[in-house]
Each structure stands twice: as C-alpha cells, then as structure tokens.
Design an enzyme around this catalytic site. Structure first.
Site, mmCIF file in Angstrom:
data_model
loop_
_atom_site.group_PDB
_atom_site.id
_atom_site.type_symbol
_atom_site.label_atom_id
_atom_site.label_comp_id
_atom_site.label_asym_id
_atom_site.label_seq_id
_atom_site.Cartn_x
_atom_site.Cartn_y
_atom_site.Cartn_z
ATOM 1 N N HIS A 25 1.112 -1.030 -0.200
ATOM 2 C CA HIS A 25 0.019 -0.345 0.018
ATOM 3 C C HIS A 25 0.849 1.477 0.174
ATOM 4 C CE1 HIS A 25 -3.796 -2.373 1.518
ATOM 5 N NE2 HIS A 25 -3.027 -2.857 0.642
ATOM 6 N N ASN B 232 -3.282 -12.325 15.996
ATOM 7 C CA ASN B 232 -4.363 -11.578 16.301
ATOM 8 C C ASN B 232 -5.049 -11.206 17.993
ATOM 9 O OD1 ASN B 232 -6.356 -9.627 15.462
ATOM 10 N ND2 ASN B 232 -6.310 -9.902 13.441
ATOM 11 N N PRO B 233 -5.161 -9.921 18.202
ATOM 12 C CA PRO B 233 -6.186 -10.377 19.693
ATOM 13 C C PRO B 233 -7.615 -10.182 19.319
ATOM 14 C CG PRO B 233 -4.770 -8.228 19.912
ATOM 15 C CD PRO B 233 -4.559 -8.726 18.340
HETATM 16 P P1 OAD Z 1 -7.036 -2.895 10.340
HETATM 17 O O1 OAD Z 1 -7.028 -1.711 10.822
HETATM 18 O O2 OAD Z 1 -7.947 -3.549 9.478
HETATM 19 O O3 OAD Z 1 -7.031 -4.103 10.862
HETATM 20 C C1 OAD Z 1 -5.941 -4.223 12.486
HETATM 21 C C2 OAD Z 1 -5.703 -5.766 12.901
HETATM 22 O O4 OAD Z 1 -4.717 -5.622 14.127
HETATM 23 C C3 OAD Z 1 -7.004 -5.943 13.999
HETATM 24 O O5 OAD Z 1 -7.641 -6.739 13.390
HETATM 25 C C4 OAD Z 1 -6.855 -6.451 15.341
HETATM 26 O O6 OAD Z 1 -7.423 -6.770 16.083
HETATM 27 C C5 OAD Z 1 -5.160 -6.152 15.227
HETATM 28 N N1 OAD Z 1 -4.609 -5.649 15.841
HETATM 29 C C6 OAD Z 1 -4.565 -4.854 17.450
HETATM 30 N N2 OAD Z 1 -3.674 -5.175 17.737
HETATM 31 C C7 OAD Z 1 -2.466 -6.029 17.670
HETATM 32 C C8 OAD Z 1 -1.918 -5.840 18.183
HETATM 33 N N3 OAD Z 1 -1.082 -5.682 19.429
HETATM 34 N N4 OAD Z 1 -1.388 -6.966 17.724
HETATM 35 C C9 OAD Z 1 -1.642 -7.339 16.897
HETATM 36 N N5 OAD Z 1 -2.692 -7.590 16.010
HETATM 37 C C10 OAD Z 1 -3.590 -6.291 16.411
HETATM 38 O O7 OAD Z 1 -5.513 -3.361 9.879
HETATM 39 P P2 OAD Z 1 -5.133 -3.684 7.730
HETATM 40 O O8 OAD Z 1 -5.411 -4.938 8.088
HETATM 41 O O9 OAD Z 1 -3.918 -3.868 8.099
HETATM 42 O O10 OAD Z 1 -5.408 0.208 3.761
HETATM 43 O O11 OAD Z 1 -6.301 -3.068 7.019
HETATM 44 C C11 OAD Z 1 -5.890 -3.028 5.139
HETATM 45 C C12 OAD Z 1 -5.983 -1.747 4.640
HETATM 46 O O12 OAD Z 1 -7.128 -1.467 5.137
HETATM 47 C C13 OAD Z 1 -4.767 -0.214 5.226
HETATM 48 O O13 OAD Z 1 -3.574 -0.995 4.378
HETATM 49 C C14 OAD Z 1 -5.472 0.599 4.968
HETATM 50 C C15 OAD Z 1 -6.621 0.088 5.368
HETATM 51 O O14 OAD Z 1 -7.653 0.492 5.655
HETATM 52 C C16 OAD Z 1 -5.362 1.884 3.000
HETATM 53 O O15 OAD Z 1 -5.509 2.763 2.850
HETATM 54 C C17 OAD Z 1 -5.993 1.497 1.615
#
Ligand code: OAD
Length: 245
Positions: free
Chosen positions: A124, A218-219
C-alpha cells in the site's frame, strides 16, 4: 520422551517456524498498534471516525487535496513519534535466520524500515514518500508536519501521498512477487491484519492452499482464524518475540 503434540501451541508453532527454510510474512496495522499508531478497524480504529471515501480515494483527493493532505499530515505527525516495537524487531531477527524470507506489509508507516528489515513489499505504498500528480516524479520526505499544504513538486505539479488508495492498483509487479513468496513459503505468518482488504487478504488462503503452515497473531478473530494452523489471540509484540527466540 514427551509427545511434541502435547507441547503448548506456541511452542509447537515456534518449532515449526524454526524448522522452516522459507518464510513469508503479511503484516497489517496491528503490528504497529503497540508502537502507538492507531489501526483502521476495531477499537480506536481510524475508520470509526473517518470515512475512507472522504480521505483515501483518488476522487477525494481531486475534490479536496488540502483536506486529504491535512489528514495525511496529521498521520505523519503521529507516526513520526512512533518507534518500532518488539514485533517489528522479531521479524528482523527472523529474516537473518532464514535462507528465504519475504516481508509483505500493508502498512505505510515505515516502522519495518526503522526496525532494520531488508527488502519490504509495501503493497500500500509509503507515507514518507510523495508523488507528483503531473510529472510522476516521486521522492522521500520525512518532514512532519509538512511546511505547506498541499505540497508541490519542483515542476509545479500538485504532490500526493505515496500511498495506494481504495480503487487504485498496487505498485507494478508487487502482488505477483508477494504471491510467489506465499506459494513458496513453508510458514506464512499473518500478523495484525483484519484481512478484509483485497488483494492483500487473498494471500492468506493462497498460502494455505499452496501448502504453507499459516500462523496468525491477532488479539481478535478474523475471517481466516479458523483456516489458520495456529491462531494466537495475543498482541504481536508479546508473542512474536517468543516464536522467533
Ligand atoms: P485493520 O485496522 O483493518 O486491522 C488491524 C488488525 O490488527 C485488527 O484485526 C486488530 O485486531 C489487530 N491488532 C490490534 N492490536 C494488535 C496487536 N497488538 N497485535 C496484533 N494485532 C493487533 O488494519 P489492516 O488489516 O492493516 O489500506 O488494514 C488493511 C488496509 O485497510 C490498510 O492497509 C489500509 C486500510 O484501509 C489503505 O489505506 C488502502
């Protein structure tokens, strides 16, 4: 002789990871949560308070480049204060231990770079790069805040954040390389992603179908937790260093 199957699950996952020659990793915003950077979804997620279509699409930028830049400028300021956490550092350690290692990230925050990871497939893009909407030039810029919004290129064209917005293609060839790594991987780690944004999320079932052991950290549960060979509902900064020790 103790039965290996009776060892705690994290010990079994650690052993599987230790035995693998080829490892691929997909990270998302959750790996940076313990560095103080808000995620997009879930508790405290950015998309609870902002609409992606207002801020993270090419249409939003054409409509109001200043508004979009104000949001990215604010994120740059937040991210600039953050430092890599033990999960980012554990991936650097893992990379040095494996003959074949590919880090695929959806994150634009640059914390994998700061931790010292080598080549990173940034699906991204990178919030620390700017790109000219006129001449196509792109360049690094780590100033936070930026002195003038919206920023411009030397050619006079309007600059945009060097990230991929909804509806835009991923950087040329990068998804193919990520798929290749997922197909080759003996272990595929999925860390801190809600795995709802495609095509990145598709790497998880693809790796599984290609024969990888899938380890999710992932929590929260995700759509792929049930399919994973190991699904640990723990913060990455706590568990990952144990898995690569
Ligand atoms: P998300 O915000 O969708 O997901 C983050 C994940 O991290 C969630 O499932 C949480 O449960 C998990 N999480 C939180 N704290 C954590 C920790 N300490 N350890 C491990 N996991 C944890 O973020 P992404 O999946 O990265 O794209 O989102 C994907 C894309 O959507 C991003 O790249 C962005 C967004 O819109 C664009 O902007 C194109």
């Amino acid at each position: 002789m103790p039965d290996p199957a009776s060892a705690p699950l994290w010990v079994q996952a650690r052993e599987r990871l230790a035995a693998a020659q080829s490892v691929a990793v997909l990270t998302g915003a959750g790996i940076s949560a313990e560095s103080g950077i808000p995620t997009f979804r879930g508790a405290g997620g950015l998309w609870n308070n902002y609409r992606p279509e207002d801020l993270a699409t090419p249409q939003a930028f054409s409509r109001d480049p200043r508004l979009v830049w104000e949001w990215y400028n604010w994120r740059r300021e937040t991210i600039a204060k953050a430092v890599p956490n033990p999960a980012h550092r554990a991936l650097v350690k893992l990379e040095t231990a494996k003959p074949q290692f590919t880090l695929i990230t959806q994150n634009v925050d640059g914390l994998h770079d700061l931790a010292g990871s080598g080549r990173i497939l940034k699906l991204h893009g990178d919030i620390w790069r700017l790109r000219c909407t006129s001449c196509g030039a792109h360049w690094p810029d780590r100033r936070a805040p930026l002195p003038k919004l919206p920023p411009h290129c030397g050619c006079g064209g309007l600059a945009r954040p060097g990230v991929v917005w909804f509806g835009e293609p991923l950087p040329d060839g990068m998804m193919q390389e990520a798929e290749h790594a997922a197909a080759e991987a003996e272990v595929f780690l999925v860390i801190g992603t809600s795995a709802v944004v495609y095509p990145a999320a598709g790497l998880v079932p693809f790796a599984k179908q290609s024969g990888a052991t899938v380890i999710e950290i992932n929590p929260e549960q995700t759509a792929f937790s049930a399919m994973a060979d190991f699904s640990f509902q723990e913060p990455a900064g706590e568990l990952l260093p144990k898995l690569v020790s």
